[in-house]
Scaffold this active site. Sequence first.
Site, mmCIF file in Angstrom:
data_model
loop_
_atom_site.group_PDB
_atom_site.id
_atom_site.type_symbol
_atom_site.label_atom_id
_atom_site.label_comp_id
_atom_site.label_asym_id
_atom_site.label_seq_id
_atom_site.Cartn_x
_atom_site.Cartn_y
_atom_site.Cartn_z
ATOM 1 N N HIS A 187 38.583 68.297 56.994
ATOM 2 C CA HIS A 187 37.481 67.353 57.155
ATOM 3 C C HIS A 187 37.978 65.935 56.923
ATOM 4 O O HIS A 187 39.118 65.731 56.510
ATOM 5 C CB HIS A 187 36.293 67.704 56.248
ATOM 6 C CG HIS A 187 36.547 67.591 54.775
ATOM 7 N ND1 HIS A 187 37.478 68.368 54.109
ATOM 8 C CD2 HIS A 187 35.995 66.784 53.815
ATOM 9 C CE1 HIS A 187 37.470 68.056 52.816
ATOM 10 N NE2 HIS A 187 36.589 67.096 52.611
ATOM 11 N N HIS B 111 37.311 63.361 54.878
ATOM 12 C CA HIS B 111 37.352 62.605 53.618
ATOM 13 C C HIS B 111 38.765 62.090 53.344
ATOM 14 O O HIS B 111 39.748 62.813 53.525
ATOM 15 C CB HIS B 111 36.872 63.482 52.455
ATOM 16 C CG HIS B 111 35.378 63.640 52.428
ATOM 17 N ND1 HIS B 111 34.739 64.621 51.697
ATOM 18 C CD2 HIS B 111 34.398 62.931 53.045
ATOM 19 C CE1 HIS B 111 33.426 64.507 51.859
ATOM 20 N NE2 HIS B 111 33.195 63.493 52.675
ATOM 21 N N ASP C 203 40.581 61.653 50.775
ATOM 22 C CA ASP C 203 41.484 62.396 49.884
ATOM 23 C C ASP C 203 42.088 63.627 50.577
ATOM 24 O O ASP C 203 42.891 64.335 49.977
ATOM 25 C CB ASP C 203 40.774 62.778 48.568
ATOM 26 C CG ASP C 203 39.562 63.649 48.756
ATOM 27 O OD1 ASP C 203 38.777 63.398 49.694
ATOM 28 O OD2 ASP C 203 39.382 64.596 47.968
ATOM 29 N N HIS C 204 41.710 63.847 51.824
ATOM 30 C CA HIS C 204 42.295 64.934 52.626
ATOM 31 C C HIS C 204 43.069 64.423 53.838
ATOM 32 O O HIS C 204 43.735 65.215 54.511
ATOM 33 C CB HIS C 204 41.200 65.905 53.086
ATOM 34 C CG HIS C 204 40.525 66.616 51.956
ATOM 35 N ND1 HIS C 204 40.721 67.951 51.673
ATOM 36 C CD2 HIS C 204 39.668 66.155 51.006
ATOM 37 C CE1 HIS C 204 40.020 68.288 50.606
ATOM 38 N NE2 HIS C 204 39.365 67.216 50.176
ATOM 39 N N HIS D 210 29.347 70.257 53.491
ATOM 40 C CA HIS D 210 30.065 69.209 52.732
ATOM 41 C C HIS D 210 30.246 67.998 53.650
ATOM 42 O O HIS D 210 29.896 66.871 53.293
ATOM 43 C CB HIS D 210 31.398 69.767 52.244
ATOM 44 C CG HIS D 210 32.230 68.796 51.472
ATOM 45 N ND1 HIS D 210 31.906 68.383 50.202
ATOM 46 C CD2 HIS D 210 33.381 68.147 51.783
ATOM 47 C CE1 HIS D 210 32.822 67.528 49.775
ATOM 48 N NE2 HIS D 210 33.728 67.362 50.717
ATOM 49 N N ASP E 142 36.965 71.839 51.281
ATOM 50 C CA ASP E 142 35.954 71.573 50.252
ATOM 51 C C ASP E 142 34.660 72.351 50.503
ATOM 52 O O ASP E 142 33.558 71.829 50.317
ATOM 53 C CB ASP E 142 35.651 70.069 50.168
ATOM 54 C CG ASP E 142 36.787 69.277 49.547
ATOM 55 O OD1 ASP E 142 37.795 69.883 49.133
ATOM 56 O OD2 ASP E 142 36.675 68.035 49.483
ATOM 57 N N HIS F 205 40.813 71.533 45.902
ATOM 58 C CA HIS F 205 40.804 70.842 44.604
ATOM 59 C C HIS F 205 41.017 71.805 43.440
ATOM 60 O O HIS F 205 40.652 72.977 43.514
ATOM 61 C CB HIS F 205 39.460 70.133 44.363
ATOM 62 C CG HIS F 205 39.227 68.928 45.217
ATOM 63 N ND1 HIS F 205 39.617 67.666 44.839
ATOM 64 C CD2 HIS F 205 38.646 68.799 46.432
ATOM 65 C CE1 HIS F 205 39.273 66.792 45.784
ATOM 66 N NE2 HIS F 205 38.683 67.460 46.769
HETATM 67 ZN ZN ZN Z 1 35.656 66.373 50.730
#
Ligand code: ZN
Length: 244
Positions: free
Chosen positions: A56, A58, A60-61, A115, A134, A172
């Site tokens: 996805h 985001h 942080d990915h 999400h 996530d 995570h």
């Molecule tokens: Zn995420």
Amino acid sequence: MAIRIERVPVLSDNYVWLLHDGASGETVAIDPGEAAPVLAAADTLGWQIGAIWNTHWHPDHTAGNAAVKAATGASVTGPAAEAAKIPGGLDRGIGEGDALTLGAHRAVAMHVPGHTAGHLAFHFADDALLVTGDTLFAMGCGRLFEGTAAEMYANMARYRVLPPETQVLCGHEYTQANGRFALAVDPDNAALRARMAEVDRLRAAGEATVPTTIAAELATNPFLRAQSAVELRDLRERKDAFRG
Ligand SMILES: [Zn+2]
């Protein structure tokens, strides 16, 4: 030959997964939220990253996509529906049912919204391996930023019927906090209590608690165990407010 799996911790609590097929020499980096630790890990292993897969958009990915691509020439594959939000974009946009390969190993993309709206999971059925990003975490599930509890419940229903031995690679290290909440809502679950004791021991030693398995989640994860979308919604709301 089995897929080799390397877990690379990045940022504060993200995991990037390197998957390597020894027969072909192919390596994929999943969700590189940061490039340097991923490149260093691949270098140490002698693995050449040829592909990046994103679950996805985001940051942080995905924030490491461009630097990993620049260093390795890797192609970037991810959710077509989120291509515009992914830094550097995608070389290949995919969705539900699309096939991905790692050497002779075959994965299928699952569209698992909630999400984010376009979130994907990657399922290697023949390898009993599921990359959940996530959506499903050890003893938890992702927050509902762009979707509904009904959507996340539908995702859980799809995960629940996978073979119990399926390994789950999530995005995570949230296990300990998730487990505290799980114990608060399911205090008499003996499997959960035993698992939390082990998680507390691992975390005290600075060790990771994932991958997990569908079997472990079926026994201990309140979101995977929820009987309805309404129950999942209530759990998610309580978790969002939970201060364990
Ligand atoms: Zn995420």
